[in-house]
Design a protein around this motif. Structure first.
Motif, PDB file in Angstrom:
ATOM      1  N   ALA A  49      14.468 -11.947   7.732  1.00  0.00           N
ATOM      2  CA  ALA A  49      14.880 -10.793   8.532  1.00  0.00           C
ATOM      3  C   ALA A  49      14.858  -9.479   7.755  1.00  0.00           C
ATOM      4  O   ALA A  49      14.516  -8.441   8.307  1.00  0.00           O
ATOM      5  CB  ALA A  49      16.269 -11.019   9.124  1.00  0.00           C
ATOM      6  N   GLU A  50      15.178  -9.521   6.481  1.00  0.00           N
ATOM      7  CA  GLU A  50      15.217  -8.285   5.694  1.00  0.00           C
ATOM      8  C   GLU A  50      13.927  -8.036   4.916  1.00  0.00           C
ATOM      9  O   GLU A  50      13.795  -7.019   4.247  1.00  0.00           O
ATOM     10  CB  GLU A  50      16.418  -8.309   4.747  1.00  0.00           C
ATOM     11  CG  GLU A  50      17.752  -8.235   5.481  1.00  0.00           C
ATOM     12  CD  GLU A  50      17.837  -7.071   6.466  1.00  0.00           C
ATOM     13  OE1 GLU A  50      17.479  -5.924   6.100  1.00  0.00           O
ATOM     14  OE2 GLU A  50      18.239  -7.306   7.621  1.00  0.00           O
ATOM     15  N   ARG A  51      12.986  -8.957   4.990  1.00  0.00           N
ATOM     16  CA  ARG A  51      11.712  -8.792   4.310  1.00  0.00           C
ATOM     17  C   ARG A  51      10.960  -7.606   4.918  1.00  0.00           C
ATOM     18  O   ARG A  51      10.872  -7.481   6.135  1.00  0.00           O
ATOM     19  CB  ARG A  51      10.899 -10.068   4.462  1.00  0.00           C
ATOM     20  CG  ARG A  51       9.695 -10.145   3.583  1.00  0.00           C
ATOM     21  CD  ARG A  51       9.079 -11.519   3.715  1.00  0.00           C
ATOM     22  NE  ARG A  51       8.063 -11.734   2.720  1.00  0.00           N
ATOM     23  CZ  ARG A  51       7.348 -12.831   2.643  1.00  0.00           C
ATOM     24  NH1 ARG A  51       7.561 -13.819   3.498  1.00  0.00           N
ATOM     25  NH2 ARG A  51       6.435 -12.964   1.716  1.00  0.00           N
ATOM     26  N   TYR A 107      11.670  -6.918   8.747  1.00  0.00           N
ATOM     27  CA  TYR A 107      11.152  -7.742   9.833  1.00  0.00           C
ATOM     28  C   TYR A 107      12.071  -7.647  11.053  1.00  0.00           C
ATOM     29  O   TYR A 107      11.607  -7.516  12.183  1.00  0.00           O
ATOM     30  CB  TYR A 107      11.003  -9.182   9.365  1.00  0.00           C
ATOM     31  CG  TYR A 107      10.334 -10.092  10.358  1.00  0.00           C
ATOM     32  CD1 TYR A 107       9.101  -9.764  10.905  1.00  0.00           C
ATOM     33  CD2 TYR A 107      10.924 -11.288  10.746  1.00  0.00           C
ATOM     34  CE1 TYR A 107       8.475 -10.602  11.822  1.00  0.00           C
ATOM     35  CE2 TYR A 107      10.303 -12.127  11.658  1.00  0.00           C
ATOM     36  CZ  TYR A 107       9.090 -11.784  12.187  1.00  0.00           C
ATOM     37  OH  TYR A 107       8.482 -12.606  13.095  1.00  0.00           O
ATOM     38  N   ALA A 108      13.386  -7.659  10.818  1.00  0.00           N
ATOM     39  CA  ALA A 108      14.339  -7.563  11.924  1.00  0.00           C
ATOM     40  C   ALA A 108      14.163  -6.248  12.681  1.00  0.00           C
ATOM     41  O   ALA A 108      14.208  -6.218  13.916  1.00  0.00           O
ATOM     42  CB  ALA A 108      15.769  -7.695  11.402  1.00  0.00           C
ATOM     43  N   THR A 129       1.129  -7.495  15.522  1.00  0.00           N
ATOM     44  CA  THR A 129       0.985  -8.282  14.305  1.00  0.00           C
ATOM     45  C   THR A 129       2.051  -7.798  13.335  1.00  0.00           C
ATOM     46  O   THR A 129       2.509  -6.658  13.425  1.00  0.00           O
ATOM     47  CB  THR A 129      -0.392  -8.083  13.632  1.00  0.00           C
ATOM     48  OG1 THR A 129      -0.522  -6.708  13.263  1.00  0.00           O
ATOM     49  CG2 THR A 129      -1.535  -8.474  14.549  1.00  0.00           C
ATOM     50  N   ALA A 130       2.457  -8.652  12.412  1.00  0.00           N
ATOM     51  CA  ALA A 130       3.408  -8.261  11.367  1.00  0.00           C
ATOM     52  C   ALA A 130       3.049  -9.017  10.092  1.00  0.00           C
ATOM     53  O   ALA A 130       2.904 -10.238  10.114  1.00  0.00           O
ATOM     54  CB  ALA A 130       4.835  -8.573  11.782  1.00  0.00           C
ATOM     55  N   VAL A 131       2.862  -8.276   9.009  1.00  0.00           N
ATOM     56  CA  VAL A 131       2.471  -8.867   7.720  1.00  0.00           C
ATOM     57  C   VAL A 131       3.454  -8.402   6.654  1.00  0.00           C
ATOM     58  O   VAL A 131       3.685  -7.196   6.518  1.00  0.00           O
ATOM     59  CB  VAL A 131       1.033  -8.424   7.328  1.00  0.00           C
ATOM     60  CG1 VAL A 131       0.636  -9.011   5.996  1.00  0.00           C
ATOM     61  CG2 VAL A 131       0.043  -8.795   8.414  1.00  0.00           C
ATOM     62  N   PRO A 132       4.042  -9.334   5.886  1.00  0.00           N
ATOM     63  CA  PRO A 132       4.944  -8.929   4.814  1.00  0.00           C
ATOM     64  C   PRO A 132       4.222  -8.058   3.786  1.00  0.00           C
ATOM     65  O   PRO A 132       3.113  -8.380   3.349  1.00  0.00           O
ATOM     66  CB  PRO A 132       5.397 -10.251   4.198  1.00  0.00           C
ATOM     67  CG  PRO A 132       5.196 -11.256   5.292  1.00  0.00           C
ATOM     68  CD  PRO A 132       3.977 -10.787   6.046  1.00  0.00           C
ATOM     69  N   VAL A 133       4.845  -6.955   3.411  1.00  0.00           N
ATOM     70  CA  VAL A 133       4.241  -6.018   2.471  1.00  0.00           C
ATOM     71  C   VAL A 133       3.986  -6.687   1.125  1.00  0.00           C
ATOM     72  O   VAL A 133       2.944  -6.461   0.506  1.00  0.00           O
ATOM     73  CB  VAL A 133       5.127  -4.759   2.317  1.00  0.00           C
ATOM     74  CG1 VAL A 133       4.626  -3.859   1.203  1.00  0.00           C
ATOM     75  CG2 VAL A 133       5.187  -4.000   3.632  1.00  0.00           C
ATOM     76  N   ASP A 134       4.893  -7.554   0.669  1.00  0.00           N
ATOM     77  CA  ASP A 134       4.698  -8.195  -0.633  1.00  0.00           C
ATOM     78  C   ASP A 134       3.478  -9.118  -0.620  1.00  0.00           C
ATOM     79  O   ASP A 134       2.810  -9.272  -1.649  1.00  0.00           O
ATOM     80  CB  ASP A 134       5.954  -8.930  -1.098  1.00  0.00           C
ATOM     81  CG  ASP A 134       6.439  -9.987  -0.118  1.00  0.00           C
ATOM     82  OD1 ASP A 134       6.252  -9.817   1.101  1.00  0.00           O
ATOM     83  OD2 ASP A 134       7.034 -10.982  -0.580  1.00  0.00           O
ATOM     84  N   LEU A 135       3.133  -9.704   0.508  1.00  0.00           N
ATOM     85  CA  LEU A 135       1.919 -10.534   0.581  1.00  0.00           C
ATOM     86  C   LEU A 135       0.669  -9.667   0.443  1.00  0.00           C
ATOM     87  O   LEU A 135      -0.323 -10.096  -0.147  1.00  0.00           O
ATOM     88  CB  LEU A 135       1.878 -11.308   1.884  1.00  0.00           C
ATOM     89  CG  LEU A 135       2.845 -12.469   2.025  1.00  0.00           C
ATOM     90  CD1 LEU A 135       2.635 -13.177   3.354  1.00  0.00           C
ATOM     91  CD2 LEU A 135       2.729 -13.453   0.873  1.00  0.00           C
ATOM     92  N   ILE A 136       0.711  -8.460   1.003  1.00  0.00           N
ATOM     93  CA  ILE A 136      -0.420  -7.549   0.884  1.00  0.00           C
ATOM     94  C   ILE A 136      -0.645  -7.225  -0.592  1.00  0.00           C
ATOM     95  O   ILE A 136      -1.766  -7.269  -1.089  1.00  0.00           O
ATOM     96  CB  ILE A 136      -0.194  -6.261   1.707  1.00  0.00           C
ATOM     97  CG1 ILE A 136      -0.094  -6.594   3.190  1.00  0.00           C
ATOM     98  CG2 ILE A 136      -1.289  -5.246   1.446  1.00  0.00           C
ATOM     99  CD1 ILE A 136       0.386  -5.447   4.049  1.00  0.00           C
ATOM    100  N   ARG A 137       0.445  -6.907  -1.296  1.00  0.00           N
ATOM    101  CA  ARG A 137       0.340  -6.588  -2.730  1.00  0.00           C
ATOM    102  C   ARG A 137      -0.219  -7.774  -3.510  1.00  0.00           C
ATOM    103  O   ARG A 137      -1.063  -7.601  -4.386  1.00  0.00           O
ATOM    104  CB  ARG A 137       1.708  -6.182  -3.289  1.00  0.00           C
ATOM    105  CG  ARG A 137       2.141  -4.784  -2.907  1.00  0.00           C
ATOM    106  CD  ARG A 137       3.329  -4.342  -3.735  1.00  0.00           C
ATOM    107  NE  ARG A 137       4.433  -5.266  -3.637  1.00  0.00           N
ATOM    108  CZ  ARG A 137       5.546  -5.055  -2.932  1.00  0.00           C
ATOM    109  NH1 ARG A 137       5.685  -3.935  -2.274  1.00  0.00           N
ATOM    110  NH2 ARG A 137       6.504  -5.957  -2.895  1.00  0.00           N
TER     111      ARG A 137
END
Length: 143
Positions: A49-51, A107-108, A129-137
């Motif tokens: 939720a906080e990611r 994310y929340a 769509t929603a992609v975690p920013v840390d995965l992009i990095r």
């Protein structure tokens, strides 16, 4: 099971009945139950939720719908801290309008934004769509 009433346009009701028939459901109640379960699962709180995520949200609605366009403006103001980009385009021959957003937040908060856009009007179709920013990095670093 308890009975729950729901209001919808005749077109939506007819589409729902047609969908139930074409896909082997016993009736509209079964389709609505499954849709509700899917939607609730999508929004269920998790450790994610906080990611921080970056998301794209696309809303499609009828051309020259001042109430919906005004609601989209209100949403832009409400979420201005999370919106990185926004555009409004009219389809060819005024077949409809497309409101596109790029949002970056927890994310929340992105899910709250999506829910708000979905709730703008029952005639608004929303995809995202929603992609975690840390995965992009991580993907950039691996490339």
């Amino acid at each position: 099971m308890p009975i729950v009433s729901s209001s919808m346009t005749e077109l939506l009701r007819d589409d729902l009945d047609r969908f139930a028939d074409e896909h082997g459901y016993t009736g509209r109640s079964e389709v609505i139950r499954e849709a509700c379960q899917s939607l609730l699962e999508e929004y269920r709180e998790t450790e994610e939720a906080e990611r921080r995520v970056v998301g794209t949200v696309t809303a499609v609605f009828g051309y020259d719908e001042p109430a919906i366009e005004r609601r989209m403006m209100d949403i832009r103001h409400e979420f201005e801290g999370s919106i990185r980009s926004n555009s409004h385009n009219c389809l060819a021959d005024n077949e409809g309008c497309v409101e596109s957003f790029v949002v970056e937040a927890s994310y929340a908060e992105v899910l709250r934004f999506i829910g708000t856009v979905r709730g703008a009007d029952e005639s608004v179709s929303v995809e995202y769509t929603a992609v975690p920013v840390d995965l992009i990095r991580e993907e950039i670093a691996e490339a």
